[in-house]
Design a protein around this motif. Sequence first.
Motif, PDB file in Angstrom:
ATOM      1  N   TYR A   1      88.112  22.638  32.024  1.00 55.85           N
ATOM      2  CA  TYR A   1      87.064  23.614  31.765  1.00 55.85           C
ATOM      3  C   TYR A   1      87.349  24.900  32.528  1.00 55.85           C
ATOM      4  CZ  TYR A   1      82.666  26.048  32.201  1.00 55.85           C
ATOM      5  OH  TYR A   1      81.718  27.024  32.207  1.00 55.85           O
TER       6      TYR A   1
ATOM      7  N   GLY B   1      87.607  18.847  27.936  1.00 53.46           N
ATOM      8  CA  GLY B   1      87.215  19.859  28.915  1.00 53.46           C
ATOM      9  C   GLY B   1      87.490  21.272  28.414  1.00 53.46           C
TER      10      GLY B   1
ATOM     11  N   VAL C   1      85.069  22.462  25.722  1.00 58.40           N
ATOM     12  CA  VAL C   1      83.759  22.925  26.192  1.00 58.40           C
ATOM     13  C   VAL C   1      83.901  24.321  26.793  1.00 58.40           C
ATOM     14  CG1 VAL C   1      81.828  22.439  27.732  1.00 58.40           C
ATOM     15  CG2 VAL C   1      83.016  20.573  26.659  1.00 58.40           C
TER      16      VAL C   1
ATOM     17  N   VAL D   1      82.441  27.721  25.684  1.00 61.79           N
ATOM     18  CA  VAL D   1      81.053  28.092  25.912  1.00 61.79           C
ATOM     19  C   VAL D   1      80.944  29.313  26.826  1.00 61.79           C
ATOM     20  CG1 VAL D   1      80.486  26.774  27.961  1.00 61.79           C
ATOM     21  CG2 VAL D   1      78.820  26.980  26.151  1.00 61.79           C
TER      22      VAL D   1
ATOM     23  N   PRO E   1      79.398  34.015  25.491  1.00 61.52           N
ATOM     24  CA  PRO E   1      77.954  33.889  25.227  1.00 61.52           C
ATOM     25  C   PRO E   1      77.620  33.797  23.741  1.00 61.52           C
ATOM     26  CG  PRO E   1      78.405  35.774  26.639  1.00 61.52           C
ATOM     27  CD  PRO E   1      79.722  35.209  26.275  1.00 61.52           C
TER      28      PRO E   1
ATOM     29  N   MET F   1      78.183  30.344  22.727  1.00 63.57           N
ATOM     30  CA  MET F   1      77.151  29.493  23.312  1.00 63.57           C
ATOM     31  C   MET F   1      75.888  29.539  22.465  1.00 63.57           C
ATOM     32  SD  MET F   1      75.123  29.820  26.881  1.00 63.57           S
ATOM     33  CE  MET F   1      76.238  29.316  28.139  1.00 63.57           C
ATOM     34  N   LYS F   2      75.577  30.732  21.984  1.00 59.79           N
ATOM     35  CA  LYS F   2      74.339  30.900  21.246  1.00 59.79           C
ATOM     36  C   LYS F   2      74.441  30.387  19.804  1.00 59.79           C
ATOM     37  CE  LYS F   2      70.859  34.473  20.599  1.00 59.79           C
ATOM     38  NZ  LYS F   2      69.757  33.561  20.890  1.00 59.79           N
ATOM     39  N   ASN F   3      75.543  30.714  19.147  1.00 56.25           N
ATOM     40  CA  ASN F   3      75.586  30.488  17.704  1.00 56.25           C
ATOM     41  C   ASN F   3      76.428  29.304  17.250  1.00 56.25           C
ATOM     42  OD1 ASN F   3      74.005  32.776  17.398  1.00 56.25           O
ATOM     43  ND2 ASN F   3      75.808  34.089  17.405  1.00 56.25           N
TER      44      ASN F   3
ATOM     45  N   LEU G   1      77.089  25.958  18.230  1.00 60.30           N
ATOM     46  CA  LEU G   1      76.912  24.693  18.934  1.00 60.30           C
ATOM     47  C   LEU G   1      77.963  23.670  18.518  1.00 60.30           C
ATOM     48  CD1 LEU G   1      73.053  24.183  18.876  1.00 60.30           C
ATOM     49  CD2 LEU G   1      74.485  24.670  20.831  1.00 60.30           C
TER      50      LEU G   1
ATOM     51  N   TRP H   1      81.097  23.433  20.972  1.00 60.96           N
ATOM     52  CA  TRP H   1      81.147  22.945  22.354  1.00 60.96           C
ATOM     53  C   TRP H   1      80.259  21.744  22.635  1.00 60.96           C
ATOM     54  CZ3 TRP H   1      76.654  23.478  25.285  1.00 60.96           C
ATOM     55  CH2 TRP H   1      75.698  24.379  24.787  1.00 60.96           C
ATOM     56  N   VAL H   2      79.295  21.462  21.779  1.00 64.49           N
ATOM     57  CA  VAL H   2      78.454  20.302  22.072  1.00 64.49           C
ATOM     58  C   VAL H   2      79.181  18.972  21.818  1.00 64.49           C
ATOM     59  CG1 VAL H   2      76.350  19.083  21.429  1.00 64.49           C
ATOM     60  CG2 VAL H   2      76.275  21.518  21.852  1.00 64.49           C
TER      61      VAL H   2
ATOM     62  N   GLY I   1      81.411  17.911  24.705  1.00 65.27           N
ATOM     63  CA  GLY I   1      80.583  17.606  25.871  1.00 65.27           C
ATOM     64  C   GLY I   1      79.929  16.251  25.743  1.00 65.27           C
ATOM     65  N   VAL I   2      79.395  15.978  24.556  1.00 67.22           N
ATOM     66  CA  VAL I   2      78.748  14.688  24.334  1.00 67.22           C
ATOM     67  C   VAL I   2      79.772  13.560  24.455  1.00 67.22           C
ATOM     68  CG1 VAL I   2      77.582  13.281  22.604  1.00 67.22           C
ATOM     69  CG2 VAL I   2      76.901  15.650  22.938  1.00 67.22           C
TER      70      VAL I   2
END
Lengths: 323, 302
Positions: free
Chosen positions: A260, A273, A276, A279, A282, A285-287, A289, A292-293, A296-297
């Motif tokens: 990361y 890593g 993610v 992210v 920005p 991060m906002k638009n 998902l 990067w989700v 991470g999950v």
Amino acid sequence: MSVQNQTTVKPITPGQLILKRFLRNKLAIAGFAIIVGILLFVTVGLAVTPYGEYEIFYSEEINDKDVEITDPNQSVTGDNVEIYKKAKPNSRHLLGTDKDGRDVLTRLLHGGKVSLFIAFACILVELAIGVTLGGIAGYYGGWVDGLIMRLVDVINCIPSLPVMLIMSSIMIANQFPQKYKIYALIGIMSLLGWVGIARIVRGQILSLREQEFMVATEAVGLSTPRRIFKHLIPNVMPQLIVMATLGVGSVILTESALSYLGFGVPFPYASWGNMVNTVNDPIIMKNNLNMWVPPGVMILLTVMAFNFLGDGLRDAFDPKMKR
Amino acid sequence: MALYALIRAMPSNYVKQMTSGKPGVTDQLIEQLEKNYGLDSSIPEGYVKWAGNVIKGDFGTSFVYKQPVFKVINDKMWASFWLSFIALILELLIAIPLGIISATKQYSKTDYAITTFAFLGISLPSFFFAALLQKFFAMDLRIFPLQGMVTAREDYEGFRLLLDIGWHYCLPIIVFVVLGVGSLMRYTRTNMLEVLNSDFIRTARAKGLSEHKVIYKHAFRNTLIPIVTMVGGSLPGLFSGAIITEGIFAIDGLGYTALQALKFGDIPFLMGFNMFLAVLTLIGTLISDVLYAVVDPRVRLS
């Protein structure tokens, strides 16, 4: 009567007892199931996926809409042709594409392969070093023990994250080939991580070697390696298995944190890593998902599964545990 | 010592970083600057010089901040400390009661729920959790600020400033608490279980004491012994800062500074920082040893 007694009173081996205790722990079973599921997901997924890890997709602007170019023979050089980037999840790309137009799902699978490979390899190396040095220290005692344990203390004092960051930046500067960086990463992480295992092994062996069965092995005249590896190590096995299981989880966490920060698995190789890592932008991060989700999950699920499993195994191996 | 060699072998030479992209910088000037920063000596030579100064109590001057390393660490560590300190207190308030509940109701639904939550916290990668929080609380709901320590362009003073900092600290503290609470909870649970299985608890129950009294008067106090020693031992660690979390939320603490120093090749600061960490670890071990003797009347230092 005696026949009936034989059938009702069935002797249970310690192994069966452990298995029974383990099977009663729902969380441990869940952890085991998740691990199997993730392994299947990665292996089957990698076999099935039609796309490559770095394969880039292109799209064409038709009537103000980006339409992906699906025909491999179509030229990808044109005025209104561009990289098919940041696509939303669709039927061709179940998790969309990333900012360079690569399939997220495929990268997720490759990232999983890399992360799991690093974790397992790391634990194996740690076990090899830890068991050998811990075994030697505990068995011989005296100045050998002193020397090894001082080494353990020194390594324990080293703040691991800063040191790993420094080492990786040295590697980047010296043009260390990206291909081998994964192995270097495994090496560094296990060199800093074997001390916990060595400590446990040493402590166990210190107490075990004074017991009668060890005196017996000496009386029988067994060789030293045989006494260590055949009679002492198996007795430490339960703790080792638990430590290794919990260790896999923490190695995955460390590796993903390094990746990361941009110091771990190098681009263009995928790892959970560094996926993610996107992210940090920005806008993504906002638009986006979908970019990067999922990785991470995946990290969360894998680490949690190994923790559940390790914890369940510890309970199962502990003869003092009553249910 | 190996650490010094490692750091010196780092690519980012501060002088090169500073001078790159500036026209009019001659090789002669670079040489002069390198000499000023002590980068011209060989690695062993540099180490001996550095170690000599340390013995005299001089950790050198940070390249980036142009201030003595000790002062930089002192400036930055308080932000890290308050952040982790508040988080630690919250962790204790959450972890100890939950740990006791899950131990007394072992293998109940509550226990499973608490255990799952604890492991969730342990297994969450800090950067992922922080990003999720930023996305939902700062970007979508706009309840908390995205990052930083104070609102830009607002010169708050006194109490307002404190409130503003507190508001910015919310998300990082949530990250710390959720990530840290799990292991503390598991620790409490394990210890509580051990105590509950001991003979004096059976005696207390046999005497006919109420379950409440057994748990909170007899068991709880004994559970506290290892917890107090562990928490005491972790106090010095509160100063060390968290590289990743501070980095994401742009908290101007020690961890963030260390990451910056790493990027710029600030050798004196990194050396000082690593020494600081090692010293903190030692102090932590010392404190927990001493506390153990203080809290547990059965342990006596002879």
